[in-house]
Design an enzyme around this catalytic site. Sequence first.
Site, short mmCIF file in Angstrom:
data_model
loop_
_atom_site.label_atom_id
_atom_site.label_comp_id
_atom_site.label_asym_id
_atom_site.label_seq_id
_atom_site.Cartn_x
_atom_site.Cartn_y
_atom_site.Cartn_z
N GLY A 46 0.75 -1.18 0.05
CA GLY A 46 -0.05 -0.08 0.20
C GLY A 46 0.89 1.15 -0.06
O GLY A 46 1.93 1.33 0.36
N GLN A 51 2.85 9.86 1.79
CA GLN A 51 4.12 9.33 1.72
C GLN A 51 5.10 9.95 0.65
O GLN A 51 6.22 9.53 0.27
CB GLN A 51 4.17 7.63 1.59
CG GLN A 51 3.63 7.04 2.96
CD GLN A 51 3.61 5.56 2.99
OE1 GLN A 51 2.50 4.92 2.33
NE2 GLN A 51 4.57 4.81 3.11
N CYS A 93 6.33 -0.89 6.46
CA CYS A 93 6.10 0.49 5.96
C CYS A 93 7.01 1.00 4.95
O CYS A 93 8.35 0.87 5.22
CB CYS A 93 5.59 1.60 7.04
SG CYS A 93 5.15 3.06 6.45
N LEU A 94 6.79 1.41 3.77
CA LEU A 94 7.58 1.90 2.63
C LEU A 94 8.32 3.06 3.34
O LEU A 94 9.52 3.17 3.02
CB LEU A 94 7.01 2.08 1.55
CG LEU A 94 6.41 1.12 0.77
CD1 LEU A 94 5.86 1.62 -0.30
CD2 LEU A 94 7.72 -0.05 0.48
N HIS A 135 -3.82 0.94 8.32
CA HIS A 135 -2.41 1.42 8.17
C HIS A 135 -2.29 2.53 7.26
O HIS A 135 -1.62 3.55 7.69
CB HIS A 135 -1.34 0.21 7.83
CG HIS A 135 -0.14 0.77 7.37
ND1 HIS A 135 1.12 0.22 8.25
CD2 HIS A 135 0.65 1.45 6.64
CE1 HIS A 135 2.21 0.75 7.89
NE2 HIS A 135 2.07 1.75 6.93
N GLU A 136 -3.06 2.42 6.04
CA GLU A 136 -2.82 3.65 5.04
C GLU A 136 -3.65 4.99 5.59
O GLU A 136 -3.40 5.84 5.14
CB GLU A 136 -3.61 3.22 3.77
CG GLU A 136 -2.55 2.01 3.23
CD GLU A 136 -1.03 2.42 3.10
OE1 GLU A 136 -0.43 3.52 3.04
OE2 GLU A 136 -0.42 1.46 3.27
N HIS A 139 -1.71 6.88 7.80
CA HIS A 139 -0.99 7.79 7.00
C HIS A 139 -1.50 9.23 6.75
O HIS A 139 -1.14 10.16 6.54
CB HIS A 139 -0.33 7.08 5.85
CG HIS A 139 0.82 6.44 6.01
ND1 HIS A 139 1.98 6.81 6.38
CD2 HIS A 139 0.97 5.14 5.61
CE1 HIS A 139 2.94 5.86 6.49
NE2 HIS A 139 2.37 4.75 5.93
NI NI Z 1 3.14 2.80 5.74
#
Ligand code: NI
Length: 171
Positions: A46, A51, A93-94, A135-136, A139
């Site tokens: 995701g 991000q 997480c990226l 999670h997203e 963000h």
């Molecule tokens: Ni993340």
Amino acid sequence: MGIRTILHYPDKRLREVGKRVEVVTPEIQKLVDDMAETMYAAPGVGLAATQIGVALAIFVIDTAADGEPSAFRVFINPEIVQKDGEITWNEGCLSFPEVHEEIDRAASVKVRAQDRDGKWFELEADDLLAVAIQHELDHLNGVLMIDHMGPLKKRIVHRQMQKRADEHASA
Ligand code: NI
């Protein structure tokens, strides 16, 4: 623009809140396409607009495993309207390369959002998809996985990510 740069913690832009998208214009659709390309290139499950430094309420998710058909989904102006149960998932997480953490989430969620064409939909999700949605959505509220950690792990991860950022800055 294609693949965008993914911001890493402690970049302050990750703390911005994703603002509501008033109209899904061709520019927004282009942004969504770039987000998809960026997520697949990473690769990740995701990616939220915050991000890549765009403070808009948009995220994309594809929870399909390798070799499975694409399960690509776009969420614009997402909102969780129902939550049930509890699940603990080992999340990554990226924006936190090489960091993992067991995080408690609702086991199933009902989410309302707009798709790439601006059409509203409702989706019931559980397991990995429910975890990814939560999670997203975090963000888009400027909430990061480090916020879910205990004080000791938080300090360790903060130091590790700060060191990484310093090394990249001086490279
Ligand atoms: Ni993340």
